[in-house]
Motif scaffolding. Structure first.
Motif, PDB file in Angstrom:
ATOM      1  N   ASP A 260       0.847  -1.193   0.000  1.00  0.00           N
ATOM      2  CA  ASP A 260       0.000   0.000   0.000  1.00  0.00           C
ATOM      3  C   ASP A 260       0.886   1.248   0.000  1.00  0.00           C
ATOM      4  OD1 ASP A 260      -1.897   1.960   0.339  1.00  0.00           O
ATOM      5  OD2 ASP A 260      -2.551   1.292   2.328  1.00  0.00           O
ATOM      6  N   TRP A 261       0.870   1.988  -1.134  1.00  0.00           N
ATOM      7  CA  TRP A 261       1.719   3.165  -1.253  1.00  0.00           C
ATOM      8  C   TRP A 261       1.444   4.199  -0.165  1.00  0.00           C
ATOM      9  CZ3 TRP A 261       5.898   3.325  -4.179  1.00  0.00           C
ATOM     10  CH2 TRP A 261       5.982   2.469  -5.271  1.00  0.00           C
ATOM     11  N   ALA A 262       0.198   4.328   0.251  1.00  0.00           N
ATOM     12  CA  ALA A 262      -0.145   5.341   1.250  1.00  0.00           C
ATOM     13  C   ALA A 262       0.454   5.018   2.628  1.00  0.00           C
ATOM     14  CB  ALA A 262      -1.674   5.438   1.361  1.00  0.00           C
TER      15      ALA A 262
END
Length: 102
Positions: free
Chosen positions: A94-96
């Protein structure tokens, strides 16, 4: 025996004017009604009478709802659920969730 029956059926339906595509069929869990794979600690005696018991258990659960009756080996307050004590950090997918340097 199954191959012979399949070839017989093919000869009955084959028509040279049609294009055919090769396909496969997997037949799994084929066994005689009374034959079953034993486990390491299975004596075989309890399995002989388990089919009527499982039929009754399934009928009651169908009528009154899932898990109305359960086997003792499945005892516990809730159904099985995964524990997330050693889960991979979310930033791996998950990039976030990636940490930010300041």
């Amino acid at each position: 025996m199954l191959t012979i029956a399949a070839l017989w059926g093919l000869k009955k339906i084959y028509r040279p004017e049609f294009k055919y595509k090769k396909a496969g069929v997997m037949l799994m869990d084929l066994n005689e009604g009374k034959a079953s794979q034993a486990t390491l600690f299975d004596s075989g005696v309890s399995r002989m009478s388990s089919a009527p018991l499982m039929t009754a258990l399934d009928a009651i659960n169908k009528k009154y709802g899932r898990d109305t009756l359960r086997l003792g080996s499945a005892a516990g307050p809730q159904r099985w659920a995964a524990k997330f004590e050693s889960v991979t950090p979310h930033y791996t997918s998950d990039w976030a969730a990636l940490p930010r340097a300041k």
